[in-house]
Design a protein around this motif. Sequence first.
Motif, PDB file in Angstrom:
ATOM      1  N   SER B 170       1.071  -1.495  -0.168  1.00  0.00           N
ATOM      2  CA  SER B 170      -0.130  -0.052  -0.079  1.00  0.00           C
ATOM      3  C   SER B 170       0.874   1.684   0.227  1.00  0.00           C
ATOM      4  O   SER B 170       0.755   2.232  -0.720  1.00  0.00           O
ATOM      5  CB  SER B 170      -0.728   0.183   1.214  1.00  0.00           C
ATOM      6  OG  SER B 170      -0.404   0.112   2.086  1.00  0.00           O
ATOM      7  N   TYR B 171       1.992   1.308   0.535  1.00  0.00           N
ATOM      8  CA  TYR B 171       3.477   2.418   0.693  1.00  0.00           C
ATOM      9  C   TYR B 171       3.479   2.616  -0.586  1.00  0.00           C
ATOM     10  O   TYR B 171       3.467   3.854  -1.003  1.00  0.00           O
ATOM     11  CB  TYR B 171       4.108   2.116   1.482  1.00  0.00           C
ATOM     12  CG  TYR B 171       3.961   2.480   2.446  1.00  0.00           C
ATOM     13  CD1 TYR B 171       3.119   2.086   3.372  1.00  0.00           C
ATOM     14  CD2 TYR B 171       5.218   3.254   3.394  1.00  0.00           C
ATOM     15  CE1 TYR B 171       3.507   2.498   4.984  1.00  0.00           C
ATOM     16  CE2 TYR B 171       5.125   3.742   5.010  1.00  0.00           C
ATOM     17  CZ  TYR B 171       3.854   2.988   5.471  1.00  0.00           C
ATOM     18  OH  TYR B 171       3.539   4.495   7.393  1.00  0.00           O
ATOM     19  N   VAL B 172       3.991   1.764  -1.356  1.00  0.00           N
ATOM     20  CA  VAL B 172       4.631   1.246  -2.643  1.00  0.00           C
ATOM     21  C   VAL B 172       3.206   2.297  -3.795  1.00  0.00           C
ATOM     22  O   VAL B 172       3.277   3.132  -4.325  1.00  0.00           O
ATOM     23  CB  VAL B 172       4.713  -0.084  -3.127  1.00  0.00           C
ATOM     24  CG1 VAL B 172       5.372   0.721  -4.480  1.00  0.00           C
ATOM     25  CG2 VAL B 172       6.353  -0.468  -2.401  1.00  0.00           C
ATOM     26  N   PHE B 173       1.851   1.721  -3.620  1.00  0.00           N
ATOM     27  CA  PHE B 173       0.631   2.057  -4.466  1.00  0.00           C
ATOM     28  C   PHE B 173       0.896   3.455  -4.276  1.00  0.00           C
ATOM     29  O   PHE B 173       0.492   4.772  -4.652  1.00  0.00           O
ATOM     30  CB  PHE B 173      -0.380   1.581  -4.187  1.00  0.00           C
ATOM     31  CG  PHE B 173      -1.467   1.758  -4.785  1.00  0.00           C
ATOM     32  CD1 PHE B 173      -1.680   2.431  -6.220  1.00  0.00           C
ATOM     33  CD2 PHE B 173      -2.589   2.665  -4.114  1.00  0.00           C
ATOM     34  CE1 PHE B 173      -2.559   2.479  -6.760  1.00  0.00           C
ATOM     35  CE2 PHE B 173      -3.548   3.283  -5.090  1.00  0.00           C
ATOM     36  CZ  PHE B 173      -3.092   3.371  -6.597  1.00  0.00           C
ATOM     37  N   GLY B 174       0.580   4.031  -2.476  1.00  0.00           N
ATOM     38  CA  GLY B 174       0.962   5.260  -2.143  1.00  0.00           C
ATOM     39  C   GLY B 174       1.936   6.533  -2.882  1.00  0.00           C
ATOM     40  O   GLY B 174       1.637   7.219  -3.255  1.00  0.00           O
ATOM     41  N   PRO B 195      13.412   8.127   3.513  1.00  0.00           N
ATOM     42  CA  PRO B 195      12.464   6.800   3.989  1.00  0.00           C
ATOM     43  C   PRO B 195      11.747   5.883   3.860  1.00  0.00           C
ATOM     44  O   PRO B 195      11.280   4.775   4.073  1.00  0.00           O
ATOM     45  CB  PRO B 195      12.589   7.459   5.379  1.00  0.00           C
ATOM     46  CG  PRO B 195      13.709   8.685   5.574  1.00  0.00           C
ATOM     47  CD  PRO B 195      12.875   8.857   3.568  1.00  0.00           C
ATOM     48  N   ALA B 196      10.423   6.644   2.885  1.00  0.00           N
ATOM     49  CA  ALA B 196       9.012   6.255   3.294  1.00  0.00           C
ATOM     50  C   ALA B 196       9.365   5.101   2.266  1.00  0.00           C
ATOM     51  O   ALA B 196       9.169   3.337   2.766  1.00  0.00           O
ATOM     52  CB  ALA B 196       8.113   6.960   2.311  1.00  0.00           C
ATOM     53  N   VAL B 199      11.263   1.916   3.956  1.00  0.00           N
ATOM     54  CA  VAL B 199      10.266   0.700   5.136  1.00  0.00           C
ATOM     55  C   VAL B 199       9.126   0.423   4.322  1.00  0.00           C
ATOM     56  O   VAL B 199       8.863  -1.534   4.448  1.00  0.00           O
ATOM     57  CB  VAL B 199       9.084   1.824   5.931  1.00  0.00           C
ATOM     58  CG1 VAL B 199       7.823   1.679   6.467  1.00  0.00           C
ATOM     59  CG2 VAL B 199      10.285   3.114   7.014  1.00  0.00           C
ATOM     60  N   ALA B 200       8.821   0.481   2.879  1.00  0.00           N
ATOM     61  CA  ALA B 200       8.022   0.377   2.134  1.00  0.00           C
ATOM     62  C   ALA B 200       8.631  -1.066   1.284  1.00  0.00           C
ATOM     63  O   ALA B 200       8.049  -2.212   1.388  1.00  0.00           O
ATOM     64  CB  ALA B 200       7.436   1.210   0.652  1.00  0.00           C
ATOM     65  N   ILE B 201      10.046  -1.361   0.999  1.00  0.00           N
ATOM     66  CA  ILE B 201      10.356  -1.923   0.384  1.00  0.00           C
ATOM     67  C   ILE B 201      10.552  -3.413   1.447  1.00  0.00           C
ATOM     68  O   ILE B 201      10.810  -4.228   1.091  1.00  0.00           O
ATOM     69  CB  ILE B 201      11.673  -1.398  -0.138  1.00  0.00           C
ATOM     70  CG1 ILE B 201      11.512  -0.964  -1.651  1.00  0.00           C
ATOM     71  CG2 ILE B 201      12.841  -2.686  -0.277  1.00  0.00           C
ATOM     72  CD1 ILE B 201      12.264   0.153  -2.118  1.00  0.00           C
ATOM     73  N   ALA B 202      11.358  -2.516   2.584  1.00  0.00           N
ATOM     74  CA  ALA B 202      11.492  -3.265   4.089  1.00  0.00           C
ATOM     75  C   ALA B 202      10.556  -3.999   4.105  1.00  0.00           C
ATOM     76  O   ALA B 202      10.744  -6.256   4.493  1.00  0.00           O
ATOM     77  CB  ALA B 202      12.344  -2.909   4.797  1.00  0.00           C
ATOM     78  N   MET B 203       9.211  -4.210   4.433  1.00  0.00           N
ATOM     79  CA  MET B 203       7.816  -4.370   4.507  1.00  0.00           C
ATOM     80  C   MET B 203       7.691  -5.443   3.446  1.00  0.00           C
ATOM     81  O   MET B 203       6.961  -7.020   3.898  1.00  0.00           O
ATOM     82  CB  MET B 203       7.052  -3.882   4.683  1.00  0.00           C
ATOM     83  CG  MET B 203       7.038  -3.069   5.794  1.00  0.00           C
ATOM     84  SD  MET B 203       5.314  -2.109   6.299  1.00  0.00           S
ATOM     85  CE  MET B 203       4.931  -1.086   5.895  1.00  0.00           C
ATOM     86  N   PRO B 257      19.197   0.645  -8.385  1.00  0.00           N
ATOM     87  CA  PRO B 257      20.304   0.699  -7.284  1.00  0.00           C
ATOM     88  C   PRO B 257      20.758   1.676  -6.653  1.00  0.00           C
ATOM     89  O   PRO B 257      21.369   1.568  -5.653  1.00  0.00           O
ATOM     90  CB  PRO B 257      21.462   0.631  -8.877  1.00  0.00           C
ATOM     91  CG  PRO B 257      20.982   2.285  -9.680  1.00  0.00           C
ATOM     92  CD  PRO B 257      19.336   1.894  -9.303  1.00  0.00           C
ATOM     93  N   ASP B 258      19.803   2.353  -6.653  1.00  0.00           N
ATOM     94  CA  ASP B 258      20.422   3.541  -5.478  1.00  0.00           C
ATOM     95  C   ASP B 258      19.413   3.324  -4.062  1.00  0.00           C
ATOM     96  O   ASP B 258      18.460   3.713  -3.214  1.00  0.00           O
ATOM     97  CB  ASP B 258      19.202   4.459  -5.787  1.00  0.00           C
ATOM     98  CG  ASP B 258      17.635   4.150  -6.494  1.00  0.00           C
ATOM     99  OD1 ASP B 258      17.130   5.502  -7.329  1.00  0.00           O
ATOM    100  OD2 ASP B 258      17.034   3.838  -6.234  1.00  0.00           O
ATOM    101  N   ALA B 259      19.820   1.767  -3.522  1.00  0.00           N
ATOM    102  CA  ALA B 259      19.030   1.619  -2.430  1.00  0.00           C
ATOM    103  C   ALA B 259      19.669   0.237  -1.439  1.00  0.00           C
ATOM    104  O   ALA B 259      19.919  -1.042  -1.211  1.00  0.00           O
ATOM    105  CB  ALA B 259      17.523   0.652  -2.580  1.00  0.00           C
TER     106      ALA B 259
END
Lengths: 399, 470
Positions: B170-174, B195-196, B199-203, B257-259
């Motif tokens: 849902s974060y990614v969609f947002g 950061p958002a 967090v989204a990717i980590a979840m 690559p930017d993570a």
Amino acid sequence: MDFLSQYHGFPFLSVIIFLPLIGALVQMFIREDNLARIWALLVTVVVAALSIPMYLGFDLNSSKYQFGEHHAWIPALNINYTVGIDGISLLLILMTTLIMPLCVLGSWRYIKKRVTAFMVCLLIMETSMIGVFCALDFVLFYILWEAMLIPMYLLIAIWGGPRRNYASIKFFLYTLAGSVLLLVAIIALYFKTGSFSIPAMMGRDYSPVFQMWVFLAFFLAFAIKVPMFPFHTWLPAAHVEAPTAGSVILASILLKMGTYGFLRFCLPITPLATVHFMPYILWLSVAGILYGGFTALAQHDMKKLIAYSSVGHMGFVTLGIFVLNPRGIEGALLQMVNHGVTTGALFFCVGMIYERTHSREIRDATGIGKLMPWYVTFLAFSPCHRWPSPAPIPLSASF
Amino acid sequence: MLIVPELILLGAALVLFFVSLADNNHRIAQGVAVITVLALMVASVAALGRSGEIFAASYRVDLFSQVFKVLISFGLMIVVLFGLRLKGIAVDIRAEYYIFLFLASLGLMMVVSSVELLTLFVALELSSFALYLLVPMRTDSGGLRGQMEAAAKYLLFGVMVTGIMLYGMSYVFGLAGSTYLADIVPRLHGIGADPAVIVAIAMILCAFCFKLGMFPFHFWLPDVYQGAANETTAFIATVPKLAAVALLLRGVVMFSPDAENIGYVLGILAVCSMFYGNLLALVQKDIKRMLGFSGIAHAGYVMLGILIMKESGYAASMFYITGYLVMNLAAFMVICAVSKEGENPEITDFIGLHQRAPVLAITLSCSMFALAGVPPFVGFMGKFFLLADTLTSGYLVLVILAAINTAISLYYYLSVVRVAYTADPEGRAGVSVGLVPQIIGIGLVLVIIAMGVMPQRVLDIAAQVVSRVV
């Protein structure tokens, strides 16, 4: 490929590397014990016979690796099947091929259970040992170097003495633990040079710090294999528990791989680090000589005695290598061959006594000269040769 | 015609549903299952070259998905063929067992083809729920209801992680305003350090790591391996891992690559996985549990290739997981054959196997040496490629720790080989093995050796496959 003189005639090296392996595959289908023995003898004798014309055809005046063969293997990482020999490899390969038929003969009667499997292990060992001595690609080298652990482990673990479980696992863990960092060092060298070719890695000017780390990784792997003084504890256990042929292979050939590694990799690839660490290694060698010698004095078990004396003798070899002058290295090489032949002979002798008396205690062998006079002549003859002599022997100029 | 393999599985599940209504149906069910897996294998190989997009471009058929489908079909086929006797499953629920086995495979096939977050979620749930149901189908032995405990753990952890993943989606969609991966990748590009986004990717990665059995999402794994029937474990230990790697590849590509931070986190998790898995495997007596912990360690190795976020690393991971599939199938084939009534074999049950069943002993030792990463088997080549790529990307410490782990893991693999080869049977009965498992065993051993000695071809295919996902 200027370091390699390609050989377009009969591919001697590939044949003597893979003939035992093919022999082992055929062997797996032989169910009858005597047939298995004869087949293994046949294969090893043919390999030995093939290695002799190779010896005669070796050009002493060339500084290149001879009988070279070069085929692409894993192009994605620039890994090739490259083999070739120089003077050092030639002697060690010859020693291997000549000792293997003796190992088959030496276990003719003594191995009674699972003869076929035993001979399969011996033949696979031969393939990987010869391969290690002529591999000029680091990945090929590493694969053969590690693959040999499996048959050797099985030799000790299946046909060994009462404490074979302990000895075989200790052998496998020690040597594998030593060589995992070797793999890291190999990859690091690949990172610097873009190739796994061993000659291409030699004589580059790596930074001293890099050389030191690579050297330490090499050193750990090879010192455990030799074995040098603080890393030697697997050797007496493995020697004592291994069957006679296993002890012979271990002492004559496997230990030489460590010193071969020092000569082939440490000196040419990391020369600065070698000079830097030389004093420490010389001290370790001297410690090994003294420790091995004194410990051997106190042993009652003949195999243990030879094992500790091997630690001492290999100390002489590393001493010779790391004094870093041609004469010392020639002496070391000669000592390697001497030690290979004589220790092998001694282990055969001990094996014979053990099979007849079921004891390896020196006390129990008192007066054996009366019963077996010829045998004792050989037994006495073998150790006489075990002194390092600095005589120069013909070697290739690559030295 | 793009989705013939999926349709075969769906059709087979429907046929089996009707079969399950009849009495005394287990022979028919078995026949249907065998025909299905053989047809599936043929169909998925035949579908290799296909490509296209369907269902409003949310479902993509390309080389990436098709190769993974071939591997999934291969794993399923081997598991069904060597587990024909299904010793741990009661006779009257075998038709149902096959239904859920096929639905799980169907879900995994859909996972590798999904390129839209909601499709991905549905596919993942289809496979997960079928797997949750397969675990408790085991016959209760000893009255301890271990299979129920395992299933409950699997289900609870699974749904929790799925919830976290949905939240991340849902974060990614947002952030990206779309659920299509093709839209998300360019839109997240450049804001990867936000950061958002992290967090989204980590979840989302939580769920993928859970599937793979990475530390710290591994808690279900040893219990499920131990609690499920041997044949079920053989499936869970191999096929879903393939889909997990496919997911991770798609996931990592989303934000590389930017993570870099994610790369570091994954590196730490990989090292923890290796040490945790290998150290705990050392003390196990139940071989399935031991392989469970070893699976956690192997998840760590696979992660090495993914976290460096380079194409060559992805190819190495893909090569490794393919090798892992074969090695593990070989090990579980022996486990299923040695277990008499479908109970869990202990390591001591393999004593003297070289006399009781020579082919099984060879298969077992080759798979153990391969899992330990000893050359000339595929495990070594896989590790070698992974280490080489990781080191050339500059993660020296990771490589050294991974190398040390190889040495640790050797001990427990070797102890299995030791009992199989060095001890005498001491009156243990021979193992009766049918012809099919023996042929499968020899075939798997040959693949293990061939991939270890001549890896170039497989590596080429893997490189081609991952070039499509990037």
